[in-house]
Design a protein around this motif. Structure first.
Motif, PDB file in Angstrom:
ATOM      1  N   TRP A 189      -5.516   2.828   6.339  1.00  0.00           N
ATOM      2  CA  TRP A 189      -4.897   1.873   5.424  1.00  0.00           C
ATOM      3  C   TRP A 189      -3.663   1.286   6.090  1.00  0.00           C
ATOM      4  CZ3 TRP A 189      -7.483   6.105   3.672  1.00  0.00           C
ATOM      5  CH2 TRP A 189      -8.394   5.925   2.622  1.00  0.00           C
ATOM      6  N   THR A 216      -1.563   5.813   5.652  1.00  0.00           N
ATOM      7  CA  THR A 216      -2.819   6.524   5.426  1.00  0.00           C
ATOM      8  C   THR A 216      -2.565   7.911   4.850  1.00  0.00           C
ATOM      9  OG1 THR A 216      -3.947   5.285   7.172  1.00  0.00           O
ATOM     10  CG2 THR A 216      -4.889   7.425   6.564  1.00  0.00           C
ATOM     11  N   GLN A 237      -9.421   0.158   1.822  1.00  0.00           N
ATOM     12  CA  GLN A 237      -9.566   0.879   3.086  1.00  0.00           C
ATOM     13  C   GLN A 237     -10.078  -0.050   4.169  1.00  0.00           C
ATOM     14  OE1 GLN A 237     -12.423   4.107   2.965  1.00  0.00           O
ATOM     15  NE2 GLN A 237     -11.339   5.282   4.521  1.00  0.00           N
ATOM     16  N   MET A 269       0.819  -1.213   0.000  1.00  0.00           N
ATOM     17  CA  MET A 269       0.000   0.000   0.000  1.00  0.00           C
ATOM     18  C   MET A 269       0.855   1.266   0.000  1.00  0.00           C
ATOM     19  SD  MET A 269      -3.056  -0.819  -0.556  1.00  0.00           S
ATOM     20  CE  MET A 269      -3.771   0.817  -0.419  1.00  0.00           C
ATOM     21  N   HIS A 294       1.139   1.556  -3.668  1.00  0.00           N
ATOM     22  CA  HIS A 294      -0.126   1.961  -4.277  1.00  0.00           C
ATOM     23  C   HIS A 294      -0.448   3.429  -3.985  1.00  0.00           C
ATOM     24  CE1 HIS A 294      -3.939   1.162  -6.242  1.00  0.00           C
ATOM     25  NE2 HIS A 294      -4.480   1.980  -5.345  1.00  0.00           N
ATOM     26  N   GLY A 295      -0.290   3.847  -2.749  1.00  0.00           N
ATOM     27  CA  GLY A 295      -0.640   5.215  -2.391  1.00  0.00           C
ATOM     28  C   GLY A 295       0.197   6.243  -3.128  1.00  0.00           C
ATOM     29  N   THR A 349      -0.434   6.116  -7.020  1.00  0.00           N
ATOM     30  CA  THR A 349      -1.746   6.686  -7.326  1.00  0.00           C
ATOM     31  C   THR A 349      -1.732   8.198  -7.181  1.00  0.00           C
ATOM     32  OG1 THR A 349      -2.836   4.655  -6.562  1.00  0.00           O
ATOM     33  CG2 THR A 349      -4.203   6.629  -6.728  1.00  0.00           C
ATOM     34  N   MET A 397      -7.837   1.665  -4.181  1.00  0.00           N
ATOM     35  CA  MET A 397      -7.523   2.272  -2.886  1.00  0.00           C
ATOM     36  C   MET A 397      -8.746   2.270  -1.971  1.00  0.00           C
ATOM     37  SD  MET A 397      -6.060   6.114  -2.204  1.00  0.00           S
ATOM     38  CE  MET A 397      -4.523   5.746  -3.051  1.00  0.00           C
ATOM     39  N   GLN A 443      -2.383   7.795   1.096  1.00  0.00           N
ATOM     40  CA  GLN A 443      -3.675   7.533   0.460  1.00  0.00           C
ATOM     41  C   GLN A 443      -4.550   8.794   0.485  1.00  0.00           C
ATOM     42  OE1 GLN A 443      -3.299   4.256  -0.554  1.00  0.00           O
ATOM     43  NE2 GLN A 443      -1.527   4.172   0.829  1.00  0.00           N
TER      44      GLN A 443
END
Length: 524
Positions: free
Chosen positions: A338, A351, A332, A295, A298-299, A302, A328, A354
């Motif tokens: 996250w 978090t 959650q 993550m 990913h965060g 993104t 995303m 994100q």
């Protein structure tokens, strides 16, 4: 001898209220009557029953009133009435052990809150001994300048909270300042210098020179044209999406996009690299990249895609950015945060990335459901100490970096920059001072204080800016990069450290400051 009681019953009242007023008298009389008068009493009760309010309706009204009272009390406790803070008392016992947080791009297998770094560690020493103290009168003067907007009644707060629950958003922080025609002027007006702008340009040159042929970046940076001339690689743990996202954010933060500027090809290749490696799954587009802490990947990736779309409105990016946001949202945790992997319990460092991505997506016009934003508020509540000033990694604590992230998100969600809790944290950060080596803490603390403005920002900025200018490498192939020899530098290497330091020096124009948006109503 039986005594007879004669009852002269008056005509039955026409109103239900009149019947109710006489009900007690009638029933008392019935209880004392002789058996011969029962029939007359029964006629009264029958008449009364025809006009009586149904019991279920009375119960409904009473319970509704009770719920309204509880709702008013709840909003009073959560939203509105600012508490008084004794700034001097709360800041006199600053915990010297809570000076350092961790970059969570790589660490031990077992998740754990960032460890406090000993005060005598050279890479985390602060310059608090040289700080000029900011009088609390100056801080409070900032707050008092907008006393009218802060003095809001409970009824007004209820109206704000309930007027339109579907209009949940983030506070506006524009990106128009990154345009070439505005960037230099804003940097000069908000605390930048010619030297700081040259440092940004040198950093971007170094990042561009270490882009991989694929278009992405890796924390292991010494391949390709570098040929090992730059030391201090980061870890090799499948963090290419995060490394690419960080590098792209540095270019985008200076106004360079895939459609304009001298790094047009560099940014283009980086964005399309992300689009190529994104894995489409039923819940959206994933940048987990088979990492145990996916993550982070990913965060950050993104966030870069959403900023690229926000700055250009390029339809080629829209679909990929929305897919990444969808994943995303599906990842959650039920509590609103996250974690390392989808649905895991959240921490504030992950978090934070994100939320920055969601904020950019919302500003760009992508679909960000209201319920996901509301759950972020719930998660923050689980991480804050009772005063609301300090936040922890996975539980309430007085952690400098997590507190900076937590209050920054609160500002994005509608806190005023003059909120006493924000001002108290600003004083805490000012008193503690910048870190000599933690680029992660310096980035978030700088961004928070920039949005608060005033004396704490001005004095913080002077020291932070000069520290970064002084510590940037100016020799050999490493020219333009940063590296700090500590745990986080070793994990992230020069790519991570250089991107974070560049974004810190771009603070003057990356986002419009929230203190300039104080006259705009916040939607909730």
């Amino acid at each position: 001898m039986t005594r007879r009681v004669q009852i002269d019953a008056p005509p039955i009242p026409s109103g239900a209220d009149a019947l109710a007023n006489q009900a007690a008298t009638i029933r008392t009389g019935v209880g004392r009557m002789d058996t011969s008068s029962t029939a007359a009493g029964s006629r009264w009760l029958a008449a009364l029953d025809r006009y009586r309010t149904p019991a279920f309706l009375i119960s409904f009204i009473l319970h509704t009133l009770l719920l309204l009272i509880l709702a008013i009390w709840s909003v009073h406790a959560q939203v509105g009435i600012p508490t008084e803070y004794d700034f001097e008392a709360s800041l006199s016992n600053v915990d010297a052990d809570a000076r350092q947080t961790e970059l969570q791009l790589a660490a031990d297998d077992a998740p754990a809150p960032p460890a406090a770094v000993p005060a005598d560690a050279p890479q985390t020493t602060t310059n608090s001994e040289s700080l000029v103290q900011v009088p609390m009168s100056e801080l409070l003067q900032v707050r008092d300048s907008q006393k009218a907007t802060e003095s809001i009644s409970l009824v007004e707060q209820l109206n704000l909270a309930t007027s339109n629950l579907t209009m949940v958003s983030f506070a506006a922080t524009g990106v128009e300042g990154r345009a070439p025609e505005q960037r230099a002027d804003l940097a000069a007006a908000r605390g930048g210098t010619l030297e700081s702008e040259l440092a940004v340009e040198r950093a971007l040159e170094w990042l561009a020179a270490h882009q991989l042929p694929s278009g992405g970046w890796s924390l292991v940076h010494d391949g390709g044209t570098c040929q090992g001339r730059c030391k201090n690689n980061g870890v090799d743990s499948r963090y290419e999406p995060a490394a690419t996202g960080l590098a792209l954010l540095a270019f985008l933060g200076a106004g360079y996009t895939h459609r304009s500027g001298k790094y047009e090809r560099t940014v283009h290749d980086g964005l399309y690299y992300l689009m190529q490696i994104m894995e489409e799954v039923p819940s959206g587009g994933s940048f987990l990249h088979q990492s145990e802490r996916g993550m982070y990947n990913h965060g950050i990736a993104t966030f870069a895609l959403c900023e690229g779309y926000q700055l250009t409105q390029d339809e080629d990016l829209r679909r990929a950015a929305q897919l990444a946001i969808n994943f995303m949202l599906a990842a959650q945790n039920y509590a609103g945060g996250w974690g390392y992997l989808p649905k895991q319990p959240g921490d504030l460092t992950i978090t934070g990335w994100q939320v920055m991505a969601l904020k950019s997506a919302h500003a760009a016009g992508l679909d960000v459901p209201s319920d996901a934003i509301i759950r972020i508020d719930n998660f923050l509540g689980t991480q804050q100490v009772p005063s609301g000033v300090f936040y922890g990694y996975r539980k309430p604590d007085k952690h400098p970096t997590c507190s900076s992230i937590g209050v920054l998100i609160r500002l994005y969600r509608g806190w005023s920059h003059t909120d006493p809790r924000a001002l108290e944290l600003a004083q805490f950060l000012h008193k503690q001072g910048r870190s000599n080596g933690d680029a992660y803490f310096n980035y978030y603390a700088t961004l928070l204080l920039f949005h608060i403005g005033g004396a704490p920002w001005e004095q913080w900025n002077d020291r932070m800016r000069e520290h970064l200018i002084k510590t940037q490498t100016t020799e050999g192939h490493e020219t333009g990069s940063w590296y700090f020899d500590n745990q986080y530098g070793k994990e992230g290497g020069r790519v991570y450290t250089t991107a974070m330091c560049a974004m810190t020096l771009e603070v003057y124009y990356r986002f419009s400051p929230l203190y300039q948006q104080a006259d705009r109503p916040f939607e909730l």
